[in-house]
Design a protein around this motif. Structure first.
Motif, PDB file in Angstrom:
ATOM      1  N   GLY A  82       0.786  -1.260   0.022  1.00 57.10           N
ATOM      2  CA  GLY A  82       0.044   0.007   0.177  1.00 57.10           C
ATOM      3  C   GLY A  82       0.821   1.141  -0.011  1.00 57.10           C
ATOM      4  O   GLY A  82       2.049   1.224   0.046  1.00 57.10           O
ATOM      5  N   PRO A  83       0.299   2.565  -0.360  1.00 53.75           N
ATOM      6  CA  PRO A  83       0.795   3.559  -0.241  1.00 53.75           C
ATOM      7  C   PRO A  83       1.617   4.074   1.050  1.00 53.75           C
ATOM      8  O   PRO A  83       2.671   4.695   1.047  1.00 53.75           O
ATOM      9  CB  PRO A  83       0.085   4.744  -0.710  1.00 53.75           C
ATOM     10  N   THR A  84       0.946   3.553   2.165  1.00 48.72           N
ATOM     11  CA  THR A  84       1.504   3.795   3.620  1.00 48.72           C
ATOM     12  C   THR A  84       1.608   2.629   4.203  1.00 48.72           C
ATOM     13  O   THR A  84       0.830   1.657   3.990  1.00 48.72           O
ATOM     14  CB  THR A  84       0.743   5.019   4.380  1.00 48.72           C
ATOM     15  N   ARG A  85       2.316   2.463   5.440  1.00 51.19           N
ATOM     16  CA  ARG A  85       2.255   1.475   6.265  1.00 51.19           C
ATOM     17  C   ARG A  85       0.974   1.060   6.817  1.00 51.19           C
ATOM     18  O   ARG A  85       0.744  -0.229   6.711  1.00 51.19           O
ATOM     19  CB  ARG A  85       3.305   1.644   7.246  1.00 51.19           C
ATOM     20  N   SER A  86       0.236   1.946   7.432  1.00 52.09           N
ATOM     21  CA  SER A  86      -1.036   1.698   7.749  1.00 52.09           C
ATOM     22  C   SER A  86      -1.972   1.260   6.935  1.00 52.09           C
ATOM     23  O   SER A  86      -2.858   0.132   7.027  1.00 52.09           O
ATOM     24  CB  SER A  86      -1.579   2.852   8.560  1.00 52.09           C
ATOM     25  N   GLU A  87      -2.005   1.658   5.366  1.00 55.49           N
ATOM     26  CA  GLU A  87      -2.984   1.157   4.621  1.00 55.49           C
ATOM     27  C   GLU A  87      -2.518  -0.275   4.372  1.00 55.49           C
ATOM     28  O   GLU A  87      -3.381  -1.073   3.930  1.00 55.49           O
ATOM     29  CB  GLU A  87      -2.736   1.868   3.331  1.00 55.49           C
ATOM     30  N   ALA A  88      -1.240  -0.703   4.194  1.00 56.60           N
ATOM     31  CA  ALA A  88      -0.758  -2.082   3.916  1.00 56.60           C
ATOM     32  C   ALA A  88      -1.253  -3.076   5.217  1.00 56.60           C
ATOM     33  O   ALA A  88      -1.758  -4.153   4.860  1.00 56.60           O
ATOM     34  CB  ALA A  88       0.744  -2.022   3.726  1.00 56.60           C
ATOM     35  N   ALA A  89      -1.075  -2.431   6.314  1.00 53.86           N
ATOM     36  CA  ALA A  89      -1.479  -3.453   7.330  1.00 53.86           C
ATOM     37  C   ALA A  89      -3.146  -3.570   7.359  1.00 53.86           C
ATOM     38  O   ALA A  89      -3.476  -4.645   7.687  1.00 53.86           O
ATOM     39  CB  ALA A  89      -1.160  -2.627   8.959  1.00 53.86           C
ATOM     40  N   GLY A  90      -3.649  -2.437   6.949  1.00 49.65           N
ATOM     41  CA  GLY A  90      -5.052  -2.641   7.198  1.00 49.65           C
ATOM     42  C   GLY A  90      -5.689  -3.502   5.855  1.00 49.65           C
ATOM     43  O   GLY A  90      -6.496  -4.280   5.919  1.00 49.65           O
ATOM     44  N   ARG A  91      -5.105  -3.491   4.815  1.00 47.08           N
ATOM     45  CA  ARG A  91      -5.192  -4.333   3.541  1.00 47.08           C
ATOM     46  C   ARG A  91      -5.254  -5.852   3.992  1.00 47.08           C
ATOM     47  O   ARG A  91      -6.017  -6.742   3.713  1.00 47.08           O
ATOM     48  CB  ARG A  91      -4.653  -4.077   2.553  1.00 47.08           C
ATOM     49  N   LEU A  92      -3.869  -5.978   4.704  1.00 55.19           N
ATOM     50  CA  LEU A  92      -3.472  -7.539   5.076  1.00 55.19           C
ATOM     51  C   LEU A  92      -4.644  -7.820   6.034  1.00 55.19           C
ATOM     52  O   LEU A  92      -5.041  -8.869   5.975  1.00 55.19           O
ATOM     53  CB  LEU A  92      -2.075  -7.569   5.468  1.00 55.19           C
ATOM     54  N   ALA A  93      -4.958  -7.265   6.993  1.00 60.36           N
ATOM     55  CA  ALA A  93      -5.830  -7.620   7.968  1.00 60.36           C
ATOM     56  C   ALA A  93      -7.213  -7.917   7.421  1.00 60.36           C
ATOM     57  O   ALA A  93      -7.822  -8.796   7.875  1.00 60.36           O
ATOM     58  CB  ALA A  93      -6.062  -6.461   9.026  1.00 60.36           C
ATOM     59  N   LEU A  94      -7.749  -7.041   6.564  1.00 63.58           N
ATOM     60  CA  LEU A  94      -9.152  -7.179   5.864  1.00 63.58           C
ATOM     61  C   LEU A  94      -9.122  -8.567   5.001  1.00 63.58           C
ATOM     62  O   LEU A  94      -9.703  -9.352   4.972  1.00 63.58           O
ATOM     63  CB  LEU A  94      -9.331  -6.116   4.757  1.00 63.58           C
ATOM     64  N   ALA A  95      -7.731  -8.808   4.208  1.00 66.99           N
ATOM     65  CA  ALA A  95      -7.534  -9.954   3.618  1.00 66.99           C
ATOM     66  C   ALA A  95      -7.741 -11.372   4.523  1.00 66.99           C
ATOM     67  O   ALA A  95      -8.392 -12.433   4.231  1.00 66.99           O
ATOM     68  CB  ALA A  95      -6.461 -10.140   2.770  1.00 66.99           C
ATOM     69  N   LEU A  96      -7.209 -11.288   5.584  1.00 71.45           N
ATOM     70  CA  LEU A  96      -7.184 -12.446   6.586  1.00 71.45           C
ATOM     71  C   LEU A  96      -8.516 -12.634   7.012  1.00 71.45           C
ATOM     72  O   LEU A  96      -8.842 -13.717   7.286  1.00 71.45           O
ATOM     73  CB  LEU A  96      -5.877 -12.278   7.467  1.00 71.45           C
ATOM     74  N   GLU A  97      -9.201 -11.699   7.415  1.00 69.89           N
ATOM     75  CA  GLU A  97     -10.638 -11.345   8.160  1.00 69.89           C
ATOM     76  C   GLU A  97     -11.432 -12.424   7.004  1.00 69.89           C
ATOM     77  O   GLU A  97     -12.474 -13.036   7.413  1.00 69.89           O
ATOM     78  CB  GLU A  97     -11.061 -10.154   8.407  1.00 69.89           C
ATOM     79  N   ARG A  98     -11.372 -12.156   5.648  1.00 67.94           N
ATOM     80  CA  ARG A  98     -12.262 -12.443   4.698  1.00 67.94           C
ATOM     81  C   ARG A  98     -11.875 -13.953   4.347  1.00 67.94           C
ATOM     82  O   ARG A  98     -12.768 -14.543   3.398  1.00 67.94           O
ATOM     83  CB  ARG A  98     -12.308 -11.615   3.595  1.00 67.94           C
ATOM     84  N   MET A  99     -10.831 -14.726   4.620  1.00 70.46           N
ATOM     85  CA  MET A  99     -10.483 -15.866   4.225  1.00 70.46           C
ATOM     86  C   MET A  99     -11.395 -16.768   4.867  1.00 70.46           C
ATOM     87  O   MET A  99     -11.543 -16.892   6.175  1.00 70.46           O
ATOM     88  CB  MET A  99      -9.039 -15.911   4.541  1.00 70.46           C
ATOM     89  N   HIS A 100     -11.725 -17.809   4.016  1.00 65.60           N
ATOM     90  CA  HIS A 100     -12.500 -18.995   4.766  1.00 65.60           C
ATOM     91  C   HIS A 100     -11.779 -20.003   5.124  1.00 65.60           C
ATOM     92  O   HIS A 100     -10.862 -20.565   4.255  1.00 65.60           O
ATOM     93  CB  HIS A 100     -13.833 -19.204   3.434  1.00 65.60           C
ATOM     94  N   LEU A 101     -11.415 -20.394   6.546  1.00 63.94           N
ATOM     95  CA  LEU A 101     -10.639 -21.376   6.818  1.00 63.94           C
ATOM     96  C   LEU A 101     -11.016 -22.044   8.110  1.00 63.94           C
ATOM     97  O   LEU A 101     -11.635 -21.351   9.014  1.00 63.94           O
ATOM     98  CB  LEU A 101      -9.246 -20.269   7.444  1.00 63.94           C
TER      99      LEU A 101
END
Length: 416
Positions: A146-165
């Motif tokens: 992401g453009p910033t560290r916080s945006e990259a962290a937020g994007r990663l958190a959202l991807a993990l939250e949405r994963m069906h596991l």
């Protein structure tokens, strides 16, 4: 930036000094108080974290390593390398943070990475893969840019939250909580981060949301039962030709039970527990689009068989909740023994220190289990008498296996 430049030059100087010509990593420890850094080690290989470098530089390090090994020139210099944005990598592991990050085993009955947001998944497993004790329990490396560290962290958190596991205990919820933690986002990520901010052991959703998810699970199950019906399969779900009690399903998450009662309405909706309204907009074997009390969500679902009751893995509200469909009648012989001492992880029994009829006290070592090259002393949880010993030295046991059974002593003064 200046410290990074100096560290980089130090790493290059070291590589030149030993004549090293390949992909490698030089590690340093940094004193956050003085800003000094100290040499730690050199890894003459790619690091697990190399995708972070690839994401911010656009350079395929694996390709470059192969080109160097083939004797080809790099074709660019140090000044040609630039950095764009920020990248964060998370290691998704089969381990239990609430149990001291002990490794977990099982079969990945549900494994579906989210389509959005777009992140990088480096993995060697798939739905149906078995996670055993013979290899490192890392399931995937997930990398977000992401453009910033916080945006990259937020994007990663959202991807993990949405994963069906589902099917194996993982550190997914711990990773999400860390990525959203204010200290992590502020850069306060020293090596004692987990000691200062230990992972939570409770549920990741509140009680009201948990019950909404249970209602969603019940709505998926009624659709599943209707789709699997062999008789009168064209009749709408929940149809009755007389006044009958509401349909009922008992769902358990650990020790918490959700007793869901629902009744079909003429318009196809369902009244649930008398004061909730559920509308199924779309049902499929893999997911459900459902609205409960005006809150609409699409949940991913996987149903897996289990002797103690089918397990329904439902992804919604930022995590995957595993509901056990409690059978209405207990099959004889399936009752779990009370006072059972169970294995907290897969491992090998090194020594058994108790026998049937032994009197034991709370805290006394019953047996020794070896797992992940460490010895774990399994102790009696209370005073009592050993009634069963189900293992012997040398046995390989799975996580959750009953090792022995202790009958607790009667407490004086208890009512008969």
């Amino acid at each position: 930036a200046e410290q990074r430049h100096v560290m980089g030059e130090s790493a290059l100087k070291l590589a030149r000094g030993i004549g090293y010509r390949s992909t490698g990593t030089v590690e340093f420890l940094v004193d956050e108080t003085t800003g000094e850094f100290f040499f730690l080690e050199v890894n003459t290989r790619l690091q697990v974290e190399h995708p972070v470098t690839e994401e911010v530089t656009g350079i395929d390090l694996v390709r470059e390593q192969l080109r160097v090994a083939a004797g080809e020139p790099l074709g660019y210099g140090q000044d040609d390398i630039g950095f764009t944005g920020h990248a964060v990598e998370a290691r998704l592991y089969a381990e239990d943070p609430a149990a001291g990050f002990l490794p977990a085993t099982g079969t990945l009955v549900a494994w579906r990475p989210a389509d959005e947001p777009a992140v990088r998944w480096d993995t060697g497993v798939e739905e149906g893969s078995h996670v055993g004790v013979d290899f490192d329990p890392m399931l995937a490396k997930v990398v977000a840019h992401g453009p910033t560290r916080s945006e990259a962290a937020g994007r990663l958190a959202l991807a993990l939250e949405r994963m069906h596991l589902g099917g194996v205990t993982t550190n997914r919820d711990f990773l999400v909580a860390t990525l959203r933690h204010e200290a992590f986002l502020a850069g306060d990520t020293t090596t004692d981060f987990i000691q200062r901010y230990p992972p939570g052991s409770g549920p990741t959703v509140d009680e009201a949301t948990a019950h909404q998810l249970a209602i969603a699970a019940a709505m998926w199950l009624q659709g599943h039962n209707r789709a699997a019906a062999r008789v009168l399969d064209r009749i709408p779900s929940g149809w009755r030709n007389a006044r009958m009690p509401a349909e009922q399903v008992l769902l358990a998450v650990g020790d918490v039970e959700h007793n869901v009662h629902y009744r079909s309405q003429r318009d196809g909706s369902f009244t649930v527990d008398g004061d909730h309204l559920a509308v199924v907009h779309r049902w499929s074997p893999d997911d459900l689009d459902v609205e409960v009390d005006g809150v609409r969500r699409t949940v991913r679902v996987t149903l897996a068989g289990d002797p103690a009751g089918d397990l329904l893995h439902l992804t919604g509200a930022g995590t995957t909740t595993t509901f056990r469909v409690v059978p209405r009648f207990t099959v004889p012989g399936m009752e779990a023994p009370s006072g059972g001492l169970v294995a907290p992880m897969p491992g090998r029994v090194l020594e058994v220190r108790a026998a049937v009829a032994d009197t034991v006290t709370a805290g006394e070592t019953m047996l020794v289990l070896e797992a992940m090259k460490m010895e774990h002393h399994m102790t009696a949880p209370f005073d009592g008498t050993v009634t069963e010993v189900r293992v012997t030295a040398g046995d390989q046991v799975e996580n959750g296996a009953v090792l022995l059974v202790i009958e607790p002593d009667e407490v004086e003064g208890e009512d008969d």
